[in-house]
Motif scaffolding. Structure first.
Motif, PDB file in Angstrom:
ATOM      1  N   ARG A  57       0.832  -1.203   0.000  1.00  0.00           N
ATOM      2  CA  ARG A  57       0.000   0.000   0.000  1.00  0.00           C
ATOM      3  C   ARG A  57       0.871   1.259   0.000  1.00  0.00           C
ATOM      4  N   LEU A  58       0.360   2.296  -0.644  1.00  0.00           N
ATOM      5  CA  LEU A  58       1.100   3.551  -0.784  1.00  0.00           C
ATOM      6  C   LEU A  58       0.894   4.429   0.443  1.00  0.00           C
ATOM      7  N   PRO A  59       1.955   4.939   1.045  1.00  0.00           N
ATOM      8  CA  PRO A  59       1.789   5.892   2.146  1.00  0.00           C
ATOM      9  C   PRO A  59       1.085   7.157   1.641  1.00  0.00           C
ATOM     10  N   LEU A  60       0.044   7.569   2.348  1.00  0.00           N
ATOM     11  CA  LEU A  60      -0.768   8.716   1.934  1.00  0.00           C
ATOM     12  C   LEU A  60      -1.031   9.610   3.141  1.00  0.00           C
ATOM     13  N   VAL A  61      -0.596  10.865   3.058  1.00  0.00           N
ATOM     14  CA  VAL A  61      -0.838  11.843   4.115  1.00  0.00           C
ATOM     15  C   VAL A  61      -1.971  12.757   3.655  1.00  0.00           C
ATOM     16  N   ASP A 119     -13.998   9.364   4.870  1.00  0.00           N
ATOM     17  CA  ASP A 119     -14.488   8.459   3.830  1.00  0.00           C
ATOM     18  C   ASP A 119     -13.381   8.056   2.862  1.00  0.00           C
ATOM     19  N   GLN A 120     -12.491   8.993   2.543  1.00  0.00           N
ATOM     20  CA  GLN A 120     -11.401   8.670   1.624  1.00  0.00           C
ATOM     21  C   GLN A 120     -10.397   7.715   2.277  1.00  0.00           C
ATOM     22  N   ALA A 121     -10.111   7.918   3.558  1.00  0.00           N
ATOM     23  CA  ALA A 121      -9.203   7.016   4.262  1.00  0.00           C
ATOM     24  C   ALA A 121      -9.750   5.589   4.237  1.00  0.00           C
ATOM     25  N   ALA A 145      -3.855   2.272  -0.287  1.00  0.00           N
ATOM     26  CA  ALA A 145      -3.096   3.315   0.411  1.00  0.00           C
ATOM     27  C   ALA A 145      -3.102   3.066   1.918  1.00  0.00           C
ATOM     28  N   GLU A 146      -2.059   3.566   2.564  1.00  0.00           N
ATOM     29  CA  GLU A 146      -1.966   3.536   4.022  1.00  0.00           C
ATOM     30  C   GLU A 146      -2.053   4.972   4.511  1.00  0.00           C
ATOM     31  N   PRO A 147      -3.283   5.440   4.822  1.00  0.00           N
ATOM     32  CA  PRO A 147      -3.474   6.860   5.106  1.00  0.00           C
ATOM     33  C   PRO A 147      -3.112   7.251   6.535  1.00  0.00           C
ATOM     34  N   THR A 148      -2.583   8.458   6.669  1.00  0.00           N
ATOM     35  CA  THR A 148      -2.421   9.082   7.974  1.00  0.00           C
ATOM     36  C   THR A 148      -3.080  10.450   7.915  1.00  0.00           C
ATOM     37  N   LEU A 149      -3.697  10.844   9.025  1.00  0.00           N
ATOM     38  CA  LEU A 149      -4.444  12.108   9.075  1.00  0.00           C
ATOM     39  C   LEU A 149      -3.868  12.979  10.187  1.00  0.00           C
ATOM     40  N   PRO A 150      -2.890  13.815   9.877  1.00  0.00           N
ATOM     41  CA  PRO A 150      -2.230  14.626  10.910  1.00  0.00           C
ATOM     42  C   PRO A 150      -3.177  15.628  11.568  1.00  0.00           C
TER      43      PRO A 150
END
Length: 232
Positions: free
Chosen positions: A4-8, A22-24, A31-36
């Motif tokens: 999975r692609l890292p996604l900030v 919803d996108q996460a 993707a591997e999402p992070t939400l700062p």
């Protein structure tokens, strides 16, 4: 299974994890999402440093509104770490004098009174009129209350003191998506068009019947758009 692609995913003013919820979820297969959390600092440099300190070594970066200002700062500090860029409903330019006056008035009013978050009167500036009295409008108001007045002051200070990012645009050389709601009042399509013209090879997209917050107003469309951007 492919890695999975890292996604900030960077939120806007008075926004929290709900903005990109919803996108996460929709993109977690690729993707591997992070939400700062962008509520803790009162300047863009510190916001960007906090994001970079917690982010993977290299990552795709999607941002909305104030998050876009932080994204530009990340590109100033460590551009080599960003593999692709998606800028939604944001601007590279500084605020107009009228917008600066509005921000300062909001700060002064909060210093002399109670924080009311996003009022019903303010909602038409953030979302399309069809969402003002529905669940999206209610969630935007709840999100702003969670962020709170102290964070609002810090974020507005960061926004007011941001640099002009237009000189940076020509240097952006990663796959870039520029998207905007056709009814966005705060950062209208002309701001997105300027960025699109200056970033070579960028893709431009307009959300129909949508205001300033496509991830909440048009969640499936936003997820589909970001999936295409991540896989291109």
């Amino acid at each position: 299974m492919p890695e999975r692609l890292p996604l900030v995913l960077l939120p806007g003013l008075l926004c929290d994890h709900r903005l990109w919820r919803d996108q996460a979820r929709d993109l977690e297969d690729i993707a591997e999402p992070t939400l700062p959390d962008l509520t803790l600092d009162d300047n863009l440099s510190a916001m960007a440093k906090r994001v970079l300190d917690a982010a993977p070594e290299r990552f795709a970066l999607a941002a909305l509104s104030m998050g876009g200002y932080v994204a530009f700062e990340i590109l100033r500090q460590q551009p080599q770490r960003v593999t692709r860029l998606a800028m939604l409903d944001t601007s590279a330019a500084l605020d107009s004098p009228q917008r600066v006056t509005q921000r300062l008035a909001g700060i002064q009013s909060l210093k002399h009174g109670r924080f009311f978050g996003v009022t019903t009167r303010m909602l038409p500036q953030l979302v399309h009129t069809k969402h003002v009295h529905g669940p999206v409008g209610a969630e935007v108001q709840a999100m702003a209350k969670r962020v709170g007045g102290d964070a609002f002051l810090r974020q507005q200070n960061a926004i007011l003191n941001r640099p002009d990012s237009r000189p940076l645009l020509a240097s952006i050389d990663v796959p870039t998506l520029i998207a905007v709601g056709d009814s966005d009042i705060l950062t209208p399509p002309r701001d997105a068009e300027e960025m699109h013209r200056q970033i070579a090879g960028s893709t431009y997209y307009v959300f129909a019947a949508c205001g300033h917050l496509p991830p909440m107003e048009a969640p499936e469309e936003t997820s589909t758009l970001l999936r295409r951007w991540l896989l291109e």
